[in-house]
Design a protein around this motif. Structure first.
Motif: not given
Length: 276
Positions: A208-230
């Motif tokens: 609700x701050x600094x504005x009314x928002x909704x954020x949707x995220x998903x993982x980016x996986x590397x060659x080993x299947x580990x989470x490299x980024x979001x």
């Protein structure tokens, strides 16, 4: 005035630095005082925030300016230098992932026309390494290069869900974060949320701050299947249901993962643990 050859610091006048503190540590402490709210600082402010004598600060600042880590404004204040950005851009966990992900971020941005974010984990925080935003996009809290909490952001939840179990337990043992505009998430709820994120590959946060928002995220996986980024998108709350946004975010994240060498059929599970 005498100077210690090992620490390069005044030995007899003013406030003494910590015994045996290396020069590099004190130089880094000067850089560390800059923040979103402290972008331009005077010599005295830098010395005070870094807790060191002004003469020592002046000598170290002169070296940092000569190298390009700091720049001196016309009014005498100091700001972070462009050279630091040049060096930081070489980080494989930042620039490397960003370079591969950028075309997919741009495609996702064309669909949403608000915000598309890319973040990596650094210790107990998420660091935003890219943000694509339209000029009319709703206001958001974090900038490129800025840090965000893990427990109360969508990109953070994805990065936390992909971290090793010991790290997760360390975060879970801490009191709930109190961040303006986001509901606190107690330990039990956070555990269930992380389990859902690992199962679905999607995290969602309303703010609700600094504005009314909704954020949707998903993982980016590397060659080993580990989470490299979001990867996430942030839109005004109520404009598009999260369940409509989720497939597009997940598809973009999977496309980036494939370009990082991830092969779903070769993975023993949805994710392996990252070491960020």
């Amino acid at each position: 005035m005498t100077v210690s050859p090992e620490t390069d610091t005044p030995a007899a006048r003013g406030k003494r630095p910590k015994q045996g503190e290396p020069v590099i540590d004190r130089a880094l402490s000067l850089l560390a005082v800059f923040s979103d709210r402290r972008r331009a600082l005077t010599l005295s402010e830098l010395a005070r925030y870094a807790d060191m004598p002004a003469p020592t600060a002046l000598r170290l600042i002169a070296r940092l300016v000569a190298w390009g880590a700091l720049e001196r404004l016309d009014d005498g204040r100091y700001v972070v230098g462009v050279r630091l950005w040049e060096v930081a851009s070489l980080s494989p966990r930042g620039h490397g992932v960003r370079e591969i992900a950028l075309p997919y971020l741009e495609d996702l941005f064309e669909v949403t026309r608000h915000h598309v974010l890319l973040a990596v984990r650094d210790n107990e925080e998420a660091v935003l390494i890219e943000r694509l935003s339209s000029k009319d996009a709703t206001e958001v809290a974090y900038r490129v290069g800025g840090r965000a909490p893990l427990r109360s952001t969508a990109v953070g939840l994805v990065l936390l869900a992909g971290a090793d179990q010991q790290f997760q337990e360390t975060i879970l043992a801490k009191p709930p974060e109190k961040e303006l505009g986001v509901a606190e998430m107690p330990e039990g709820q956070l555990r269930r949320t992380l389990s859902d994120v690992r199962r679905t590959g999607i995290a969602m946060i309303r703010r609700t701050h600094p504005s009314m928002t909704v954020s949707v995220a998903s993982p980016i996986l590397d060659a080993q299947g580990a989470v490299a980024a979001s990867l996430s998108i942030v839109v005004p709350d109520g404009s598009t249901p999260p369940n409509v946004l989720a497939p597009a975010v997940r598809a973009a994240a999977r496309a980036v993962s494939r370009n990082l060498g991830y092969q779903a059929q070769a993975s023993t599970g949805l994710w392996t643990h990252s070491q960020g």
